[in-house]
Design an enzyme around this catalytic site. Structure first.
Site, PDB file in Angstrom:
ATOM      1  CG  ASP A  67      53.537  36.973  47.487  1.00 56.26           C
ATOM      2  OD1 ASP A  67      54.774  36.844  47.487  1.00 56.26           O
ATOM      3  OD2 ASP A  67      52.956  37.788  46.747  1.00 56.26           O
ATOM      4  CG  ASN A 136      46.253  42.404  38.482  1.00 58.20           C
ATOM      5  OD1 ASN A 136      47.154  42.786  39.215  1.00 58.20           O
ATOM      6  ND2 ASN A 136      45.732  41.199  38.570  1.00 58.20           N
ATOM      7  CG  HIS A 138      49.026  41.672  41.836  1.00 55.76           C
ATOM      8  ND1 HIS A 138      48.883  40.548  41.039  1.00 55.76           N
ATOM      9  CD2 HIS A 138      50.358  41.915  41.837  1.00 55.76           C
ATOM     10  CE1 HIS A 138      50.054  40.152  40.608  1.00 55.76           C
ATOM     11  NE2 HIS A 138      50.970  40.957  41.070  1.00 55.76           N
ATOM     12  CD  GLU A 143      45.766  38.616  41.378  1.00 50.87           C
ATOM     13  OE1 GLU A 143      46.084  39.781  41.080  1.00 50.87           O
ATOM     14  OE2 GLU A 143      46.219  37.616  40.796  1.00 50.87           O
TER      15      GLU A 143
END
Ligand code: F6R
Length: 263
Positions: A67, A136, A138, A143
């Site tokens: 990313d 979380n 990811h 996400e």
């Protein structure tokens, strides 16, 4: 999924560095999928010594990062391109032209995402994909609620991810809120994946990924679909695993007989 529970963050780092070095030794032209962040910082710092110890060749590899922030040019000090150059390319003597990341400042980020996805395929796909995990759940910047069949695209970051990334920026308003990220299906296409999780803050996300239902709410749970996924975690990150006894029966002390060699 292979779950290896190692005693400390140092052991996780060393084991991951050894796996990477052995991959390069076995296949010097490997296409690696790389990640950024604090977990990878430790791994990349350990890599030059491990590459030397294993007698691996690193110069011929190619890599694709997961990313990049939308809006940051590659020479921005907080861009992932800059991170990879300073932590990986320069210390390991890898030509930066062999290390691909999405261009965060591309005029058309959606077109850039499509180009990047195609470039991975043109390179023959990824041999070994490294992954961290967000609190979380990811992976990359997929996400929660990301499509489990997603490809490289633009994602808006959650508030918690933006807050976690803020430590790298001088001012909160400078923290990017969008990223170009490989999709979950892109990640699952890698021939092998290696997920690293260390520290108590990752315990709940890791348990959901390994033992929870396959769910877009836990993007890392998609790894349950991968035929060759290994999770390396330390004691703290393993704290919420319910089937821990089983993992330790199969791999006592985090040992992996099929991998061979010391931790
Ligand atoms: C970054 C990336 C992220 C991180 C994750 C964990 O390229 O892909 O998914 O791996 O946010 O970050 P750390 O290691 O900083 O806890």
């Amino acid at each position: 999924m292979k779950i290896l529970i190692l005693p400390t963050v140092e052991a996780v780092t060393k084991h991951a560095a050894r796996r990477l070095a052995r991959q390069l030794k076995r296949k010097p032209h490997s296409v690696l999928g790389l990640a950024t962040g604090g977990t990878m910082d430790r791994l990349y710092a350990a890599l030059p010594a491990m590459v030397a110890e294993e007698g691996a060749q690193i110069e011929q590899m190619r890599s694709f990062n997961l990313d990049e922030y939308v809006g940051l040019s590659g020479d921005h000090p907080q861009s992932y391109r800059h991170y990879m150059a300073t932590r990986f390319g320069v210390p390991l003597g890898v030509d930066l032209a062999r290390m691909a990341l999405p261009c965060g400042d591309a005029p058309d980020p959606a077109a850039e995402a499509a180009r990047y996805e195609a470039a991975i395929a043109e390179a023959g796909g990824i041999d070994l994909q490294l992954l961290g995990i967000g609190q979380n759940g990811h992976i990359g910047f997929n996400e929660p609620t990301s499509s489990l069949r997603s490809r490289t695209r633009i994602k808006t970051l959650t508030r918690s991810t933006v807050a976690a990334n803020a430590r790298y920026f001088d001012r909160p308003e400078d923290v990017p809120t969008r990223a170009i990220t490989m999709g979950i299906a892109t990640i699952l296409d890698a021939r092998e994946v290696l997920l690293l999780a260390t520290g108590a803050a990752k315990a709940e996300a890791l348990a959901a990924a390994i033992e929870g239902p396959l769910a877009a709410a836990s993007p890392a749970s998609a790894l349950q679909l991968h035929p060759k996924a290994t999770v390396l975690c330390d004691e703290d990150a393993a704290a919420a695993l319910r089937l821990r006894d089983y993992y330790e029966t199969v791999h006592p002390g985090g040992r992996d007989p099929s991998f061979g060699g010391p931790l």
